[in-house]
Enzyme design. Structure first.
Site, PDB file in Angstrom:
ATOM      1  N   SER A   1       8.397 -73.125  59.478  1.00 34.09           N
ATOM      2  CA  SER A   1       7.918 -73.560  60.784  1.00 34.09           C
ATOM      3  C   SER A   1       8.389 -72.617  61.891  1.00 34.09           C
ATOM      4  O   SER A   1       9.192 -71.707  61.665  1.00 34.09           O
ATOM      5  CB  SER A   1       8.412 -74.977  61.078  1.00 34.09           C
TER       6      SER A   1
ATOM      7  N   ASP B   1      10.381 -71.071  64.803  1.00 34.00           N
ATOM      8  CA  ASP B   1      11.780 -71.047  65.211  1.00 34.00           C
ATOM      9  C   ASP B   1      12.739 -71.517  64.115  1.00 34.00           C
ATOM     10  O   ASP B   1      13.825 -72.000  64.401  1.00 34.00           O
ATOM     11  CB  ASP B   1      11.991 -71.891  66.478  1.00 34.00           C
TER      12      ASP B   1
ATOM     13  N   LEU C   1     -39.203 -64.957  68.181  1.00 29.16           N
ATOM     14  CA  LEU C   1     -38.956 -66.247  68.817  1.00 29.16           C
ATOM     15  C   LEU C   1     -40.120 -67.208  68.585  1.00 29.16           C
ATOM     16  O   LEU C   1     -41.246 -66.797  68.280  1.00 29.16           O
ATOM     17  CB  LEU C   1     -38.750 -66.061  70.318  1.00 29.16           C
TER      18      LEU C   1
ATOM     19  N   LYS D   1     -46.212 -65.112  65.998  1.00 24.64           N
ATOM     20  CA  LYS D   1     -46.066 -64.716  64.591  1.00 24.64           C
ATOM     21  C   LYS D   1     -47.209 -65.270  63.739  1.00 24.64           C
ATOM     22  O   LYS D   1     -47.858 -64.528  62.991  1.00 24.64           O
ATOM     23  CB  LYS D   1     -44.727 -65.215  64.053  1.00 24.64           C
TER      24      LYS D   1
ATOM     25  N   SER E   1     -36.649 -66.979  61.448  1.00 21.08           N
ATOM     26  CA  SER E   1     -35.554 -66.322  60.709  1.00 21.08           C
ATOM     27  C   SER E   1     -34.600 -65.614  61.678  1.00 21.08           C
ATOM     28  O   SER E   1     -34.568 -64.387  61.744  1.00 21.08           O
ATOM     29  CB  SER E   1     -36.103 -65.335  59.668  1.00 21.08           C
TER      30      SER E   1
END
Length: 637
Positions: A40, A42, A477, A482, A550
């Site tokens: 841990s 310190d 986009l 597309k 995609s």
């Protein structure tokens, strides 16, 4: 007089040179122990390493002077030296008094050489701790005697055991601050014994120490006369190394490179990960399964009568066998497994969460292959050891998941061979290491699924159709155009008597991918499935046209790698976001802006535009008809 002085000077230089040579010769044949300090925040990890360096006289005078100056500047009280400053090299570490990065230090004693890694205690730096533990033979788990076992004590113990470290030292530190109370020490040891048994740690070596004062570090302390065990340095000098156990295992050598300096010599170079080898021993080359015998074991210092785990050598074989980088040379009668589906423990090290289905580079020994990870079976709460349901893994998370590689790899369970069972995952786009993992076993079904050879080949299918198969992969986009352009392209190709098929994003989600949503993980799986379908269609000799957002480069690259070289043609339908949103035929952008549609590309989910597409269509300067003509022209060149 001058000549006498010069001769005296030369004699001194000769003596110094002789001392250096003697020192180097003395250390050349010492064994090397790699270990880490963890625990841990310190608990005194850096101080302990500083004390080891100081007591082993590995600090030069100028370093010591600078250290004393730094110690005064940071306000060290009660001593002249703050040993932690020897290790904490980052400015942020010195300012905050914590360890952030992994610090490696070298020191040596009369019996052994050591490389120690000081690992950070904060939970947010768990990945740094794993990095330091990955090559260690031993772990020193520090516990503050005042505080006892803490969450990070348990976490680091679990991680050390998970990584495969079997030599554990429980160093109960700061005993000087509890007046060397034996009952308190015994209680901490018993607490740790119970916890260690629960996570599979069968044995460990406890000892009371003080890194600050030096109790039981290099010599027994008068303050703990009740302790009769070894000092820390005595234990480190005498503990059995992992490489010693590895030499008793079956022979394994991943091939690093083929050594061919001239036509008269052909050898296979690598680091022996397990076992022992001698000239005349029968060996097997994997994955091909070809067998031969070892003719020579070649090193820079001459041929060897035998070689063992931990040595780098070049093997020459009695037969001309096909063997290259990534292959594994093993003992013939007991080879490792070969498979392409596995269960594994994964430690996630990237800031971005793991995306199930995304392809990553997997590096295992000298093998590099593409691998995809399924959604985790569970995530481990390393504080409670509880198994939690999880759909992904975030930074520093540890989980168990199945993974699949693009082709079979040679492996062994991590518990048997860390070299052939431990792997890293690398992001294909950024080349950043995103995870480390340990293979458990191959999935049984992976051994029962084989590729069926077919008599009618993909070339025959293409020949019958009198065309070259291809995938026109439209990306852009939502609203870019597309589907419109893809439809026009297919109509033009059909009029030219080309055999085509159009896979549209919306249409596919009505059937094949109806079970998928629009999270990043679902988008990746959507594209993976479409890529597999497109590949089958090219095998049938078709020209496949796809119209999908995609959004991620990694998934488009994944599909590209499924296809034969030159058959994947990326078409970027490049439309500015404002233009695509202005069209908004389906009203999707309006819903996304209103918060009614989550994970919408361009609004609250990123779109990674292609960096070097085969075809780029600027819809602000071309009509759909012109765009389709350009694409067909490029395809048929």
């Amino acid at each position: 007089m001058a000549t006498a002085v010069e001769n005296s000077s030369y004699q001194v230089q000769d003596l110094i040179a002789e001392d250096i040579d003697a020192y180097l010769l003395q250390h050349q044949h010492k064994s090397l122990l790699r270990f880490i300090t963890c625990g841990s925040v310190d608990d005194g990890k850096s101080t302990l390493i500083g004390r080891l360096l100081y007591d082993s006289k590995m600090i030069f005078e100028d370093q010591l002077a600078a250290l004393e100056s730094d110690s005064k500047r940071v306000g060290t009280q009660g001593q002249n030296i703050d040993f932690a400053l020897l290790v904490d090299g980052l400015a942020a570490e010195r300012e905050q008094g914590i360890t952030i990065d992994v610090a490696y230090r070298f020191f040596a004693t009369e019996k052994r050489k050591f490389i120690v890694a000081d690992t950070p205690g904060h939970e947010q730096y768990t990945r740094n701790m794993v990095t330091g533990a990955s090559t260690a033979d031993l772990a020193v788990i520090l516990v503050d005697a005042r505080k006892g076992l803490l969450t990070q004590t348990r976490r680091h113990s679990y991680l050390a055991h998970l990584i495969g470290i079997r030599n554990i030292v429980l160093a109960v530190n700061k005993m000087d601050l509890i007046d060397y109370d034996q009952s308190r020490y015994d209680a901490i040891v018993e607490d740790y014994r119970s916890f260690a048994a629960s996570i599979g740690i069968g044995a460990f070596t406890p000892m009371p120490i003080s890194g600050f004062i030096g109790d039981n570090i290099t010599s027994p302390s008068d303050n703990t006369r009740w302790y009769t065990g070894p000092t820390l340095i005595q234990h480190l000098e005498n503990v059995e190394l992992d490489v010693t156990a590895a030499r008793a295992m079956p022979f394994r050598m991943p091939v690093q490179w083929v050594n061919r300096p001239n036509l008269d010599f052909r050898g296979f170079s690598g680091l022996i990960s397990a076992g022992t080898i001698r000239p005349g021993d029968p060996v097997r080359i994997l994955p091909s399964g070809k067998t031969s015998t070892v003719r020579r074991i070649v090193t820079q210092g001459g041929d060897l009568e035998f070689a063992v785990a931990g040595q780098s050598v070049t093997l020459t074989l009695a037969d001309e066998v096909d063997c290259s980088r990534g292959d594994v040379i093993s003992i013939a009668e007991n080879p490792p497994e070969v498979a392409d589906q596995f269960e594994a423990t994964i430690v996630w090290m990237a800031d971005e969460a793991m995306l199930p289905g995304r392809p990553y580079w997997l590096k295992l020994a000298t093998q590099t292959v593409t691998a995809t990870i399924q959604a985790p079976k569970y995530q481990v709460n390393v504080n409670t050891m509880e198994h939690l349901a999880a759909k992904t893994l975030d930074l520093n998370a540890i989980g168990v998941a199945n993974l699949q590689t693009e082709r079979p790899v040679i492996f062994e369970a991590y518990g048997d061979n860390r070299t052939l069972g431990g792997f890293i995952l690398i992001d294909k786009i950024t080349n950043a290491t995103v995870a480390a993992g340990m293979l458990h076993f191959s999935l049984r079904r992976a051994q029962n699924v084989h590729w069926q050879a077919l008599d009618v080949t993909r070339d025959k299918h293409a020949e019958l159709k009198n065309q070259k198969p291809a995938v026109l992969w439209f990306t852009g986009l939502s609203g870019a155009g597309k589907s419109t352009i893809a439809n026009l392209v297919e109509k033009k190709l059909v009029r030219m008597n080309r055999h085509t098929f159009l896979l549209d994003g919306d249409n596919v989600r009505h059937g094949l991918n109806r079970d998928l949503g629009f999270t990043d993980a679902d988008r990746i799986e959507n594209i993976r499935r479409v890529g597999e379908v497109a590949k089958l269609m090219t095998d049938a000799g078709l020209i496949v046209i796809t119209a999908f957002i995609s959004p991620f480069r990694a998934e488009r690259q994944m599909v590209r790698e499924m296809m034969k070289s030159g058959e994947f043609i990326e078409v970027h339908i490049d439309t500015p976001l404002a233009e695509a949103e202005a069209r908004d035929v389906k009203g999707l952008y309006k819903k996304a802006r209103a918060g009614a549609l989550a994970n919408f590309t361009g609004i609250d989910s990123p779109y990674e535009a292609p960096e070097a597409p085969e075809i780029r269509i600027d819809t602000t300067s071309l009509t759909p008809e012109q765009a389709a003509d350009l694409i067909v022209e490029e395809l048929l060149k």
